[in-house]
Motif scaffolding. Structure first.
Motif, short mmCIF file in Angstrom:
data_model
loop_
_atom_site.label_atom_id
_atom_site.label_comp_id
_atom_site.label_asym_id
_atom_site.label_seq_id
_atom_site.Cartn_x
_atom_site.Cartn_y
_atom_site.Cartn_z
N ALA A 267 1.74 -9.56 -20.72
CA ALA A 267 2.28 -8.88 -19.54
C ALA A 267 2.60 -7.44 -19.88
CB ALA A 267 3.54 -9.60 -19.05
N GLY A 268 2.87 -6.66 -18.85
CA GLY A 268 3.24 -5.26 -19.04
C GLY A 268 4.63 -5.12 -19.64
N PRO A 269 5.03 -3.88 -19.96
CA PRO A 269 6.27 -3.67 -20.70
C PRO A 269 7.55 -3.85 -19.90
CG PRO A 269 5.22 -1.58 -20.19
CD PRO A 269 4.26 -2.64 -19.77
N ARG A 270 7.43 -3.85 -18.56
CA ARG A 270 8.67 -4.01 -17.78
C ARG A 270 8.36 -4.58 -16.40
NH1 ARG A 270 9.65 0.26 -14.13
NH2 ARG A 270 8.24 2.05 -14.32
N LYS A 271 9.39 -5.15 -15.80
CA LYS A 271 9.23 -5.71 -14.46
C LYS A 271 9.08 -4.58 -13.45
CE LYS A 271 12.72 -7.60 -12.15
NZ LYS A 271 13.77 -8.56 -11.73
N GLU A 272 8.16 -4.75 -12.52
CA GLU A 272 7.92 -3.77 -11.48
C GLU A 272 7.82 -4.51 -10.14
OE1 GLU A 272 5.64 -0.35 -12.50
OE2 GLU A 272 4.90 -1.28 -14.34
N ILE A 273 8.18 -3.84 -9.07
CA ILE A 273 8.06 -4.40 -7.74
C ILE A 273 6.69 -3.98 -7.18
CG2 ILE A 273 9.02 -4.52 -5.42
CD1 ILE A 273 10.75 -5.79 -7.63
N LEU A 274 5.94 -4.96 -6.73
CA LEU A 274 4.56 -4.71 -6.31
C LEU A 274 4.48 -3.60 -5.26
CD1 LEU A 274 1.85 -5.88 -7.17
CD2 LEU A 274 2.02 -7.50 -5.26
N ALA A 275 5.36 -3.66 -4.27
CA ALA A 275 5.33 -2.65 -3.21
C ALA A 275 5.63 -1.25 -3.75
CB ALA A 275 6.31 -3.02 -2.11
N GLU A 276 6.52 -1.16 -4.75
CA GLU A 276 6.86 0.14 -5.31
C GLU A 276 5.69 0.70 -6.11
OE1 GLU A 276 10.43 -0.48 -7.54
OE2 GLU A 276 11.64 -0.92 -5.77
N ALA A 277 5.00 -0.16 -6.85
CA ALA A 277 3.81 0.29 -7.57
C ALA A 277 2.73 0.74 -6.58
CB ALA A 277 3.28 -0.84 -8.45
N ALA A 278 2.57 -0.02 -5.51
CA ALA A 278 1.58 0.35 -4.49
C ALA A 278 1.92 1.68 -3.84
CB ALA A 278 1.49 -0.75 -3.43
N ALA A 279 3.21 1.96 -3.68
CA ALA A 279 3.62 3.24 -3.08
C ALA A 279 3.22 4.42 -3.97
CB ALA A 279 5.12 3.24 -2.83
N LEU A 280 3.28 4.23 -5.29
CA LEU A 280 2.86 5.30 -6.20
C LEU A 280 1.37 5.59 -6.03
CD1 LEU A 280 4.72 4.16 -9.45
CD2 LEU A 280 5.33 6.08 -7.97
N LEU A 281 0.57 4.53 -5.94
CA LEU A 281 -0.87 4.70 -5.74
C LEU A 281 -1.16 5.21 -4.33
CD1 LEU A 281 -3.77 4.47 -6.68
CD2 LEU A 281 -3.70 2.02 -6.11
N GLY A 282 -0.42 4.68 -3.35
CA GLY A 282 -0.61 5.10 -1.97
C GLY A 282 -0.36 6.58 -1.78
N ALA A 283 0.61 7.12 -2.50
CA ALA A 283 0.90 8.55 -2.39
C ALA A 283 -0.30 9.39 -2.81
CB ALA A 283 2.12 8.90 -3.25
N ARG A 284 -1.05 8.90 -3.78
CA ARG A 284 -2.25 9.62 -4.22
C ARG A 284 -3.37 9.52 -3.19
NH1 ARG A 284 -3.48 9.02 -10.58
NH2 ARG A 284 -5.49 9.66 -9.72
N ARG A 285 -3.36 8.45 -2.43
CA ARG A 285 -4.44 8.21 -1.46
C ARG A 285 -4.09 8.66 -0.05
NH1 ARG A 285 -6.87 2.15 -2.58
NH2 ARG A 285 -7.45 2.41 -4.79
N GLY A 286 -2.88 9.13 0.15
CA GLY A 286 -2.46 9.50 1.49
C GLY A 286 -2.15 8.30 2.36
N VAL A 287 -1.72 7.21 1.75
CA VAL A 287 -1.38 5.98 2.46
C VAL A 287 0.13 5.72 2.30
CG1 VAL A 287 -1.73 3.48 2.61
CG2 VAL A 287 -3.67 5.00 2.12
N LYS A 288 0.81 5.49 3.41
CA LYS A 288 2.22 5.13 3.35
C LYS A 288 2.33 3.63 3.13
CE LYS A 288 6.53 5.05 6.00
NZ LYS A 288 7.20 5.33 7.29
N VAL A 289 3.11 3.24 2.13
CA VAL A 289 3.28 1.82 1.80
C VAL A 289 4.65 1.36 2.27
CG1 VAL A 289 3.47 0.13 -0.06
CG2 VAL A 289 1.68 1.90 -0.14
N VAL A 290 4.65 0.28 3.03
CA VAL A 290 5.90 -0.32 3.52
C VAL A 290 6.08 -1.66 2.84
CG1 VAL A 290 7.12 -1.18 5.54
CG2 VAL A 290 5.64 0.84 5.75
N GLY A 291 7.21 -1.84 2.16
CA GLY A 291 7.50 -3.10 1.50
C GLY A 291 7.94 -4.16 2.49
N VAL A 292 7.41 -5.37 2.34
CA VAL A 292 7.79 -6.50 3.19
C VAL A 292 8.18 -7.66 2.29
CG1 VAL A 292 6.34 -5.78 5.12
CG2 VAL A 292 5.38 -7.25 3.34
N ASP A 293 8.79 -8.69 2.89
CA ASP A 293 9.36 -9.76 2.07
C ASP A 293 8.33 -10.77 1.56
OD1 ASP A 293 8.75 -11.29 4.28
OD2 ASP A 293 10.82 -11.79 4.77
#
Length: 248
Positions: A186-212
């Motif tokens: 596994a990776g070195p630390r726990k990450e929230i999927l929506a938060e990781a997606a928001a980092l990538l989305g910012a590069r693509r011009g996509v707004k990411v909204v976290g849902v439950d």
């Protein structure tokens, strides 16, 4: 120098496995439909496995529907064992997913069945369970169209495909048969999927909204950490942000 066959060699993880084995000076037979080998129909499989000592199985089904994915894994497992035994293959090493033992539905349940199907065959099988890939985040974004994407705010310990490939190659070439528990990477630390997606989305011009994540198979137990690594897991970088910074 050992001879390896890689099932799913042109896929997201498979191409890294081929690279790692080649860098370590092993002989590699890439197996995918693109190379004329189909592990479901058996086309080209006998020829591809001639002289192969180890099969590394990283082939996967392209969608999340449980029944179709299970059918794919059932057929591929049977064929790899059957053709592999005839070819004199010594073992199969397979990539699986952390937490599959907890899964009750969806793709993870199909992957759980895949482990069981492989373990019930005649050849020795080694399993490496991995966290979700960094590369999977982009796939989730690709599945959604438009300027807004909805992503589950579920915990994962995202890991790079290259990191998994290195660990998988090491497991496949390790002497002896590793005992329990099943190894995990596994990776070195726990990450929230929506938060990781928001980092990538910012590069693509996509707004990411976290849902439950409600409506997804096993979302409730996922929120409680059912698919996070066990205490015995090997943790290795890069983090998602570090990996993202290296992407073109």
């Amino acid at each position: 120098m050992s001879k390896f066959a890689v099932a799913g060699a042109t896929g997201r993880l498979g191409r890294h496995v081929v690279d790692v084995l080649t860098e370590r000076r092993h002989q590699v037979v890439p197996m995918s439909r693109a190379t004329g080998v189909d592990i479901v129909t058996g086309e080209g499989l006998a020829e591809a496995l001639a002289g192969v000592e180890v099969v590394i199985d990283v082939a996967s089904w392209h969608a999340s529907e449980q029944e179709a994915a299970t059918d794919f894994f059932r057929t591929s497992a049977r064929n790899l064992h059957e053709y592999g035994r005839k070819a004199g293959v010594a073992q199969i090493t397979v990539a699986s997913i952390i937490g599959v033992g907890n899964a009750t539905g969806g793709f993870l349940a199909a992957k759980k069945a895949h482990e069981e199907l492989l373990l019930s065959g005649p050849l020795p099988v080694r399993i490496l369970r991995a966290a979700q890939f960094h590369e999977f985040v982009g796939q989730l974004l690709d599945w959604q169209q438009g300027d807004v994407a909805y992503m589950p705010a579920l915990p994962s310990q995202l890991v790079a495909c290259r990191t998994v490939a290195e660990e998988l190659a090491g497991l496949a070439t390790a002497p002896g048969i590793p005992g329990p528990p099943i190894p995990e990477i596994a990776g070195p630390r726990k990450e929230i999927l929506a938060e990781a997606a928001a980092l990538l989305g910012a590069r693509r011009g996509v707004k990411v909204v976290g849902v439950d994540g409600s409506g997804m198979p096993d979302a409730e137990i996922a929120a409680k950490g059912a698919f996070l690594p066990s205490p015995h897991a090997k943790l290795a970088g890069p983090t998602f942000q570090e990996w993202l910074d290296t992407q073109p």
